[in-house]
Design a protein around this motif. Structure first.
Motif, short mmCIF file in Angstrom:
data_model
loop_
_atom_site.label_atom_id
_atom_site.label_comp_id
_atom_site.label_asym_id
_atom_site.label_seq_id
_atom_site.Cartn_x
_atom_site.Cartn_y
_atom_site.Cartn_z
N CYS A 1 13.02 -6.39 7.49
CA CYS A 1 12.40 -6.11 6.19
C CYS A 1 11.05 -6.80 6.04
O CYS A 1 10.19 -6.33 5.30
CB CYS A 1 13.34 -6.52 5.06
SG CYS A 1 14.76 -5.44 4.89
N SER A 2 10.86 -7.94 6.72
CA SER A 2 9.59 -8.67 6.60
C SER A 2 8.55 -8.19 7.61
O SER A 2 7.40 -8.63 7.54
CB SER A 2 9.79 -10.17 6.84
OG SER A 2 11.03 -10.59 6.43
N ASP A 3 8.95 -7.33 8.54
CA ASP A 3 8.05 -6.91 9.62
C ASP A 3 7.07 -5.85 9.10
O ASP A 3 7.45 -4.74 8.76
CB ASP A 3 8.90 -6.34 10.77
CG ASP A 3 8.06 -5.97 11.98
OD1 ASP A 3 6.82 -5.95 11.87
OD2 ASP A 3 8.65 -5.72 13.04
N VAL A 4 5.78 -6.22 9.07
CA VAL A 4 4.76 -5.30 8.52
C VAL A 4 4.54 -4.08 9.42
O VAL A 4 3.92 -3.11 8.99
CB VAL A 4 3.40 -6.02 8.29
CG1 VAL A 4 3.54 -7.05 7.19
CG2 VAL A 4 2.90 -6.68 9.57
N MET A 5 5.02 -4.15 10.65
CA MET A 5 4.84 -3.02 11.57
C MET A 5 5.88 -1.91 11.35
O MET A 5 5.75 -0.83 11.90
CB MET A 5 4.93 -3.48 13.03
CG MET A 5 3.89 -4.54 13.44
SD MET A 5 2.21 -3.97 13.15
CE MET A 5 2.03 -2.86 14.54
N ARG A 6 6.91 -2.19 10.56
CA ARG A 6 7.96 -1.19 10.36
C ARG A 6 7.49 -0.13 9.37
O ARG A 6 6.72 -0.42 8.44
CB ARG A 6 9.25 -1.83 9.83
CG ARG A 6 9.80 -2.95 10.69
CD ARG A 6 10.32 -2.51 12.04
NE ARG A 6 11.49 -1.67 11.97
CZ ARG A 6 12.54 -1.82 12.79
NH1 ARG A 6 12.56 -2.79 13.71
NH2 ARG A 6 13.55 -1.00 12.72
N ASP A 7 7.99 1.08 9.57
CA ASP A 7 7.65 2.21 8.71
C ASP A 7 8.48 2.12 7.42
O ASP A 7 9.69 2.32 7.43
CB ASP A 7 7.96 3.51 9.46
CG ASP A 7 7.66 4.74 8.62
OD1 ASP A 7 7.23 4.58 7.46
OD2 ASP A 7 7.84 5.86 9.14
N ARG A 8 7.80 1.81 6.30
CA ARG A 8 8.50 1.59 5.04
C ARG A 8 8.83 2.87 4.29
O ARG A 8 9.36 2.84 3.19
CB ARG A 8 7.66 0.67 4.14
CG ARG A 8 7.66 -0.67 4.73
CD ARG A 8 6.85 -1.72 4.10
NE ARG A 8 7.04 -2.86 4.99
CZ ARG A 8 8.07 -3.68 4.90
NH1 ARG A 8 8.94 -3.57 3.96
NH2 ARG A 8 8.21 -4.64 5.79
N THR A 9 8.51 4.02 4.90
CA THR A 9 8.78 5.28 4.20
C THR A 9 10.14 5.85 4.61
O THR A 9 10.60 6.84 4.04
CB THR A 9 7.68 6.33 4.50
OG1 THR A 9 7.74 6.65 5.90
CG2 THR A 9 6.30 5.79 4.17
#
Ligand SMILES: [Zn+2]
Length: 187
Positions: free
Chosen positions: A77-85
Motif C-alpha cells: 500500500c505504501s509503494d508509489v510504483m503500484r497501480d492505485r486504480t
C-alpha cells in the motif's frame, strides 16, 4: 502431582483451557499439548511464548488493505510504483502472497478475511467489505478484480461484491483463478 481431572495442578489446567479455545483443538488434544509443553525444556517453552508475544506485538493488519503487516500501511500500500486504480480482492493473506509471488500484478490488494458462508454463520458484515467500499470512495479505483476462491463460498462472495460495486461505476472483473496450489484443488 495428581494428573486426574480437577485435581490437576492449576497452571496446567489453565494451559489446557487456553489450548482448548484454539480452532480444531478438542479436549484431548488440548491436554496432550499441555503435557507436551510440561515436559519440554524451559528454553523451548520460552521460545514458543516469545514467538507468540512478538507476533502479537509486531504483526498487525494494514489499515488500507487489511493484509498482515509489520508496518502500517503495509509495504504494498505504501509503494508509489503500484497501480492505485486496480484492487485485487482475495479471501486470505496467503492469497496475497501467492499473487505477489507471480510478480505480474502491479495493483493493490484487499483481504476480506474469509468468504460469505451461511452454513458457518459468516455473513457480509463479518468480512472486510465496508473497508473495501471505503477505498472506492475517492474515485481513484477504476477496476476491482474479484479473486475469491473458485468454490461455493467464493462465488457467493464474488457475486455479492459485484452487485455492490458495479453500480458505483467501477469495473468489476471475476478472475478465473489459476493461482498455483488452487488449480489442482478444484480439478
Ligand atoms: Zn496494505
Amino acid at each position: 502431582m495428581n494428573e486426574h481431572g480437577s485435581a490437576t495442578a492449576a497452571p496446567l489446567a489453565r494451559l489446557v483451557e487456553e489450548f482448548y479455545k484454539l480452532p480444531g483443538i478438542g479436549p484431548k488434544s488440548a491436554q496432550r499439548l499441555a503435557y507436551y509443553l510440561l515436559r519440554m525444556p524451559l528454553s523451548e517453552a520460552q521460545a514458543l511464548a516469545e514467538a507468540i508475544l512478538e507476533m502479537k506485538e509486531r504483526v498487525t493488519f494494514c489499515n488500507v488493505c487489511q493484509n498482515v503487516t509489520e508496518t502500517n500501511p503495509c509495504r504494498v500500500c505504501s509503494d508509489v510504483m503500484r497501480d492505485r486504480t486496480v484492487i485485487c480482492v482475495v479471501e486470505e493473506p496467503l492469497d496475497v502472497l501467492a499473487i505477489e509471488r507471480t510478480g505480474t500484478f502491479k495493483g493493490l490488494h484487499h483481504v476480506l478475511h474469509g468468504a460469505i458462508s451461511p452454513m458457518d454463520g459468516i455473513g457480509p458484515e463479518d468480512l472486510k467489505i465496508a473497508e473495501l467500499l471505503r477505498r472506492l470512495d475517492s474515485g481513484e479505483v477504476r477496476e476491482v478484480i474479484l479473486a475469491t476462491n473458485p468454490n461455493l463460498e467464493g462465488e457467493a462472495t464474488s457475486m455479492y461484491l459485484s452487485r455492490l460495486i458495479s453500480p458505483l461505476g467501477v469495473k468489476v472483473t471475476r478472475l478465473a483463478r489459476a493461482i498455483e496450489g488452487r488449480q489442482e484443488m478444484h480439478n
